[in-house]
Every structure is written in C-alpha cells, then in structure tokens.
Design an enzyme around this catalytic site. Sequence first.
Site, PDB file in Angstrom:
ATOM      1  N   LYS A   1      -0.858  -3.399  12.284  1.00 28.24           N
ATOM      2  CA  LYS A   1      -0.107  -4.182  11.302  1.00 28.24           C
ATOM      3  C   LYS A   1       1.329  -3.662  11.268  1.00 28.24           C
ATOM      4  O   LYS A   1       2.085  -3.914  12.205  1.00 28.24           O
ATOM      5  CB  LYS A   1      -0.846  -4.170   9.972  1.00 28.24           C
ATOM      6  CG  LYS A   1      -2.119  -5.010  10.139  1.00 28.24           C
ATOM      7  CD  LYS A   1      -3.071  -5.032   8.992  1.00 28.24           C
ATOM      8  CE  LYS A   1      -4.222  -5.968   9.358  1.00 28.24           C
ATOM      9  NZ  LYS A   1      -5.479  -5.624   8.732  1.00 28.24           N
TER      10      LYS A   1
ATOM     11  N   HIS B   1      -2.816  -2.531   4.778  1.00 24.97           N
ATOM     12  CA  HIS B   1      -1.577  -3.268   4.486  1.00 24.97           C
ATOM     13  C   HIS B   1      -0.533  -2.427   3.764  1.00 24.97           C
ATOM     14  O   HIS B   1       0.571  -2.893   3.510  1.00 24.97           O
ATOM     15  CB  HIS B   1      -1.887  -4.520   3.662  1.00 24.97           C
ATOM     16  CG  HIS B   1      -2.774  -5.484   4.384  1.00 24.97           C
ATOM     17  ND1 HIS B   1      -2.297  -6.415   5.280  1.00 24.97           N
ATOM     18  CD2 HIS B   1      -4.122  -5.633   4.377  1.00 24.97           C
ATOM     19  CE1 HIS B   1      -3.309  -7.102   5.777  1.00 24.97           C
ATOM     20  NE2 HIS B   1      -4.423  -6.643   5.248  1.00 24.97           N
TER      21      HIS B   1
ATOM     22  N   SER C   1      -5.764  -7.881   0.783  1.00 23.88           N
ATOM     23  CA  SER C   1      -5.124  -8.644   1.849  1.00 23.88           C
ATOM     24  C   SER C   1      -4.858 -10.103   1.485  1.00 23.88           C
ATOM     25  O   SER C   1      -4.008 -10.734   2.091  1.00 23.88           O
ATOM     26  CB  SER C   1      -5.945  -8.555   3.130  1.00 23.88           C
ATOM     27  OG  SER C   1      -7.294  -8.847   2.875  1.00 23.88           O
TER      28      SER C   1
HETATM   29  C1  LIG Z   1      -6.842  -5.801   9.326  1.00 26.92           C
HETATM   30  C2  LIG Z   1      -7.711  -5.042   8.412  1.00 26.92           C
HETATM   31  C3  LIG Z   1      -8.710  -4.200   8.895  1.00 26.92           C
HETATM   32  C4  LIG Z   1      -9.089  -4.150  10.351  1.00 26.92           C
HETATM   33  O1  LIG Z   1      -8.174  -3.426  11.095  1.00 26.92           O
HETATM   34  P1  LIG Z   1      -8.074  -3.705  12.663  1.00 26.92           P
HETATM   35  O2  LIG Z   1      -7.369  -2.505  13.186  1.00 26.92           O
HETATM   36  O3  LIG Z   1      -7.305  -4.967  12.795  1.00 26.92           O
HETATM   37  O4  LIG Z   1      -9.472  -3.820  13.175  1.00 26.92           O
HETATM   38  C5  LIG Z   1      -9.388  -3.413   7.999  1.00 26.92           C
HETATM   39  N1  LIG Z   1      -9.135  -3.486   6.678  1.00 26.92           N
HETATM   40  C6  LIG Z   1      -8.203  -4.322   6.171  1.00 26.92           C
HETATM   41  C7  LIG Z   1      -7.962  -4.349   4.711  1.00 26.92           C
HETATM   42  C8  LIG Z   1      -7.474  -5.126   7.026  1.00 26.92           C
HETATM   43  O5  LIG Z   1      -6.571  -5.971   6.526  1.00 26.92           O
END
Ligand SMILES: *Cc1c(COP(=O)(O)O)cnc(C)c1O
Length: 387
Positions: A238, A207, A179
């Site tokens: 996302k 992502h 990320s």
């Molecule tokens: C955003 C994210 C999460 C968490 O997901 P949410 O649905 O926002 O709780 C988990 N792993 C990664 C790599 C993320 O970027």
Amino acid sequence: MTLLDHLRGEMAERAAKALIRRRRTLDTPCGPHAVVDGREMLTFCSNDYLGLAAHPALAAALKEGVARWGGGAGAAHLVSGHYAVHERLEARLAEFTGCERTLFFSTGYMVNMGVAAALVGRGDAIFADRLNHASLVDGALLSRAEHHRYPHADTAALARLLAASTARRKLIVTDGVFSMDGDIAPLAELLALAEAHDAWLLVDDAHGFGVLGPQGRGALAAAGLAHWRLLMVGTLGKAAGLSGAFVAGQGEVIEWLMQTMRTYLFTTGAPPALAHALLTAIDLIEHGDALRARLTAHRQQLHDTLTLHRWQLMPSPTPIQPVKIGDNAAALAAANALWDAGLWVPAIRPPTVPPGTARLRISLSAAHTADDIARLTESLHRIEAQP
Ligand SMILES: *Cc1c(COP(=O)(O)O)cnc(C)c1O
C-alpha cells in the site's frame, strides 16, 4: 457434469443479483492518471497513498536488487530461502516501527491467516471488531478459537465480552485504520482492555503504515503505544508501493511466530530483490513528510470544497474518504456516472459494508494534484444534483 451444473447455477444466481465482478485492465503504471480498458481515467481507487508504486527510485532499487540477488529465493525462509537482505529489511523495519523484532512475509493476507493460530487455539477466544479485514476473519476461523465479533469500535461492548469470557487465552484483533470507513481504531482503550484482561492485542495497520504517525511509522506510533502484548502487522503493497508485509513485536513473541506460523514455514520466501527495493521504500516513507503533507492538503481541500446534500462525506482522518450514499443501486449509479465522466471511484456495497451504507470509496494519493481533487469535487456536485 453435475459439479459444473452446480457452478453454472451459482454463477447465474450471482448474475441475477448483479454480483458479478469484473477486472479492469490498466495499460499504464500505477498512478492517478491511467489508461484503463483503453480510456484515460483519473483514478481514486488505489492504496498507493504516497504515490510510491511508480516512483523512479523504487523502480531503480528493484533493478539494482535483481542485479545483486537475481530472481527467486529458491525455498522457504527456514529451509534455504533466507538472505542477508531479508535480514537487513527485518532489522530496518524493527528500527522504524520501534519494535524489538519483525518477521517479513510475502503478503499481509498470509500474516493475518497465520498469526492468530500461532497465539490461540481451541479453548481460547478471539475478540474482533466487526469491520475487520477479511483476512483477519479467515485467520480467526483457522485458529479454531471462539470468535467474538464486537460492534465497530465499541470498547464498552468489548469490555463486557472480555469480562464474561472464561477462555484460557484471549486475543483482541483490530484493523488500525478501517479500510472501508477510513477511521482509526481506539488503540489506547484497546490496549488498556488487553492489559486489564491479560489479552494479546493484534493491530493490522495495513492502511496506517507509511501514512500515520511521526515519519509514517503507523497508527500505534501516532498513539504513542508500545507493549510486549502488542503485535503490529504492516503491509508493504500500500503506502510502501511494492508488495510484502511484516509482523512486529517483542523479540520472544516474534521468535515464537517464526517457529510456528504455518503461513511462514510452508511458503517460498519473497524474492531477495524485493527486500532490497523495500529498504528504499522505507527510506522514502521515513523522509516522506512532504508527501504526507500533500495528502493532508488534498483531504482538507476535499472537506473544504465538497458540499453534499443527499450524500455524506464521512469524517475520516485518513486518505480513505468514503462518501456514504446508502442505497446499493444509487451508489452503483453514482460510480457509473463518475466513470462516464472519466473518474474511477469504486462503489462499495454489502456484504463489504453493512446494508444501507453503500458508498463511494475515494482514496487519495500524494500523487494527485489540487486540480485532480477539484475535478473530483465538481463531478460529485454535478452527479449528486442529477435526479
Ligand atoms: C490490504 C489489506 C491486507 C492484505 O495485505 P496484502 O499484503 O495486500 O495481502 C490486510 N489487512 C488489511 C486491513 C488490508 O487492507
């Protein structure tokens, strides 16, 4: 009063280290052009890669979902909070990811907090990329298994750790797309190592889902990988533009997770209306080749037009496009200068990234225009040139 005194002391310490974080308040729907704390800004900070968060079709689907299903689920899924539309969403996600079965959760954080503990425990071992998301780190701690962290994407180091391990059961855990760097994990090598050492492989594709692979099926689909020992986590807040998450894999494994994951058992099911709207989000992702092409064009434009001297645009093949600056204060100053110019690009500093690698984290969206990217490039050129 001693507890409160302690807390005040800790806060003062954070303030002294410039570590106090503040929330900015948006007064417009998620998108590249937003009113933030009363100012019009061009934003490069959301994970809304396909520009679906404010898509009219999703807003309409939510309304339709509420009209059909009302508000909340009323209970946890295994009590009485599991609805026909949850069932349909899980089947659709299974078909879309090419996995036998999926389990739908309220958030990705909850999947990652619970999944490791369901697969491994005391006497077992987890092998985790050092740059994994915080939720995977917390999930590993909660499992009580030994926690080995290997240098980022270093499969040779991982192979040595696996070979030296005498643990009963082993679990390799990685982000699909990292990320803060935007690079993709060496998934084929990781699966080969999992096979060679009889380990599970858990890939958090928060992502990659919606962005990578054919029709946006994710990083594993892009690499052409499928295996019973593979578990994929996808998040739906996302690229999918709403909220929620799922874990996908072989049927028996998912059944086990449903029976045992504490973060599934002991929490209220997500609203069925949300599941209804997520079905539309998956359709938009599946038919979103034009959106993904726009993302690729934006990334190409950035790489073609941005010429930096002191800073470095990192070689990421995803919409996460970090500009490495190095020094914490310099990264913060750059983000502040961008902010003053009406551009919102976050500065990421340690401990989120390793010391000496502070950076601007640019996230691109299909909702951006070529003009938006041009404005970003011009601003970065101008700000980098200032002493
Ligand atoms: C955003 C994210 C999460 C968490 O997901 P949410 O649905 O926002 O709780 C988990 N792993 C990664 C790599 C993320 O970027």
